[in-house]
Design a protein around this motif. Structure first.
Motif, mmCIF file in Angstrom:
data_model
loop_
_atom_site.group_PDB
_atom_site.id
_atom_site.type_symbol
_atom_site.label_atom_id
_atom_site.label_comp_id
_atom_site.label_asym_id
_atom_site.label_seq_id
_atom_site.Cartn_x
_atom_site.Cartn_y
_atom_site.Cartn_z
ATOM 1 N N SER A 1 0.859 -1.180 0.000
ATOM 2 C CA SER A 1 0.000 0.000 0.000
ATOM 3 C C SER A 1 0.896 1.230 0.000
ATOM 4 N N LEU A 2 0.370 2.330 -0.497
ATOM 5 C CA LEU A 2 1.126 3.579 -0.544
ATOM 6 C C LEU A 2 0.364 4.657 0.206
ATOM 7 N N ILE B 1 1.298 8.704 11.470
ATOM 8 C CA ILE B 1 1.998 7.431 11.458
ATOM 9 C C ILE B 1 3.450 7.687 11.852
ATOM 10 N N SER B 2 4.018 6.800 12.654
ATOM 11 C CA SER B 2 5.382 7.002 13.141
ATOM 12 C C SER B 2 6.337 6.008 12.500
ATOM 13 N N LEU B 3 7.588 6.445 12.353
ATOM 14 C CA LEU B 3 8.645 5.579 11.840
ATOM 15 C C LEU B 3 9.964 6.021 12.442
ATOM 16 N N ARG C 1 6.428 9.782 0.784
ATOM 17 C CA ARG C 1 5.640 8.599 0.448
ATOM 18 C C ARG C 1 6.091 7.449 1.335
ATOM 19 N N LEU C 2 5.112 6.709 1.818
ATOM 20 C CA LEU C 2 5.396 5.566 2.675
ATOM 21 C C LEU C 2 4.852 4.302 2.022
ATOM 22 N N SER C 3 5.661 3.261 2.030
ATOM 23 C CA SER C 3 5.251 1.966 1.491
ATOM 24 C C SER C 3 5.003 1.005 2.650
ATOM 25 N N ILE C 4 3.874 0.295 2.591
ATOM 26 C CA ILE C 4 3.502 -0.628 3.666
ATOM 27 C C ILE C 4 3.170 -1.979 3.042
ATOM 28 N N GLY C 5 3.963 -2.991 3.364
ATOM 29 C CA GLY C 5 3.724 -4.317 2.830
ATOM 30 C C GLY C 5 2.461 -4.928 3.405
ATOM 31 N N ALA C 6 1.674 -5.604 2.560
ATOM 32 C CA ALA C 6 0.425 -6.212 3.025
ATOM 33 C C ALA C 6 0.681 -7.255 4.106
ATOM 34 N N ARG C 7 1.824 -7.925 4.051
ATOM 35 C CA ARG C 7 2.139 -8.945 5.050
ATOM 36 C C ARG C 7 2.532 -8.319 6.394
ATOM 37 N N SER D 1 5.383 -2.503 10.150
ATOM 38 C CA SER D 1 6.580 -1.946 9.515
ATOM 39 C C SER D 1 6.192 -0.950 8.443
ATOM 40 N N VAL D 2 6.961 0.140 8.364
ATOM 41 C CA VAL D 2 6.721 1.194 7.373
ATOM 42 C C VAL D 2 8.049 1.523 6.698
ATOM 43 N N ALA D 3 8.026 1.666 5.376
ATOM 44 C CA ALA D 3 9.251 2.033 4.639
ATOM 45 C C ALA D 3 9.085 3.408 4.007
ATOM 46 N N LEU D 4 10.051 4.263 4.223
ATOM 47 C CA LEU D 4 10.067 5.593 3.597
ATOM 48 C C LEU D 4 10.655 5.464 2.199
ATOM 49 N N LEU D 5 9.939 5.967 1.198
ATOM 50 C CA LEU D 5 10.424 5.869 -0.189
ATOM 51 C C LEU D 5 11.281 7.078 -0.560
#
Length: 353
Positions: A233-234, A258-260, A272-278, A349-353
């Motif tokens: 998800s984005l 949302i925190s990271l 932009r933040l990427s969030i894996g469905a898993r 988990s959240v990933a910063l793009l």
């Protein structure tokens, strides 16, 4: 921007009738042979045997028997191959694009593109002394220096290896955010789609299968993005504040905060933040005794089978973006999940793009 195109070539037909946003980055995505490049070439006027309408803003480039030649269309085109002139310096290559226009503002735009793409130190070099990523940056500067009404980019990173792709991607991100014109970007890379696009058109077999804002398109169950273990998800947001005590950064978006892990980002910067469905779990009640910080109320819009033992749950964060959660069929059964349910999503988990 209005695009109505019909192209017939042997056993392939491109049949497009759609409106494209007049701003931001629209990515044309789809499998090989879908017609992505043909669509881009048609907009540019490089495909002659087509029927339809092409209108950019108030300017008609094609309609019925009227066909505006390529050299009279106010566009910049970046191809897979940079196609620089070996006998010219970098500066002369960029200035070559100015020959298409007499607009006095172009020198300022050329200076801006040189700064945005960080190529000032390369101006006196010749193309043979440049890396692949540097050559493509020069090609992009040349395309936008003529002050086009639209920028077309045909898989500009496809000829680069991974290291050169990573080299040029930050420049593409800053450039597309800065430009005030629509960018039509053809790609077969999901990573490029997630990092660059505002709007996505999914093309297959010469037809528009679906289109919409990227945050919506990534989570549509009928499209390939929302299937399998790599589904993401984005979320688009802005930097709200930094938490020095706990070394965190807080991102504000339409669904909340949302925190990271802390990042060196200026307050107010768009991210932009990427969030894996898993990495998203589902719970009926808001958990308090948990190590997970990012918990949001959501409503379930769709539940679909995804593999032998899993389902993909398409949720909408209240007042916010779409979120995918890939969980086991057993978990969905034990929670008695149904479309329309209101519950909570826990983001691990959240990933910063």
């Amino acid at each position: 921007m209005n695009v109505k195109i019909f192209v017939k070539r042997d056993d392939f037909i491109l049949d497009i009738n759609t409106d494209l946003p007049g701003y931001g980055v629209t990515v044309i995505y789809g499998p090989s042979g879908a017609g992505k490049t043909t669509l881009l070439r048609s907009i540019a006027g490089l495909e002659k045997n087509l029927i339809g309408l092409i209108k950019v803003g108030n300017n008609v480039w094609q309609e019925d028997n009227f066909f505006l030649p390529v050299h009279k269309r106010s566009l910049g085109f970046v191809f897979q191959d940079p196609s620089l002139f070996d006998h010219l310096s970098v500066k002369e290559n960029i200035e070559y694009g100015l020959r298409r226009t007499s607009n006095l503002e172009n020198n300022n735009l050329m200076d801006e593109s040189i700064e945005l793409l960080n190529i000032g130190s390369l101006l006196d070099r010749t193309p043979e002394k440049l890396s692949g990523g540097e050559k493509q940056r020069i090609a992009i500067a040349r395309a936008i220096s003529c002050n086009p009404k639209i920028l077309l980019m045909d898989e500009p990173l496809s000829s680069l290896d991974n290291s050169h792709k990573e080299e040029i991607m930050p420049y593409l991100e800053s450039l597309t955010a800065h430009l005030k014109i629509p960018v039509i970007y053809v790609s077969h890379s999901l990573d490029e789609v997630i990092r660059l696009s505002d709007y996505l058109i999914y093309l297959d077999s010469g037809l528009v299968i679906d289109q919409g804002p990227i945050t919506e398109m990534l989570s549509k169950p009928e499209l390939p993005f929302s299937k399998g273990d790599n589904a993401k998800s984005l979320i688009k947001g802005t930097v709200k504040e930094h938490d020095e005590k706990f070394n965190l950064t807080y991102i504000e978006f339409s669904g909340g905060i949302i925190s990271l892990a802390k990042e060196s980002l200026s307050i107010g910067r768009a991210v932009r933040l990427s969030i894996g469905a898993r990495d998203v779990s589902i719970t009926r009640n808001h958990q308090s005794n948990t190590s997970i910080l990012n918990i949001f109320p959501v409503s379930i819009e769709k539940i679909i089978l995804d593999g032998k033992a899993q389902v993909m749950v398409r949720c909408r964060i209240k007042q916010g973006e779409m979120l995918l959660s890939r969980i086991t069929r057993k978990s969905a059964h034990l929670l008695n999940l149904k479309e329309g349910d209101n519950l909570f999503a826990q983001i691990k988990s959240v990933a910063l793009l």
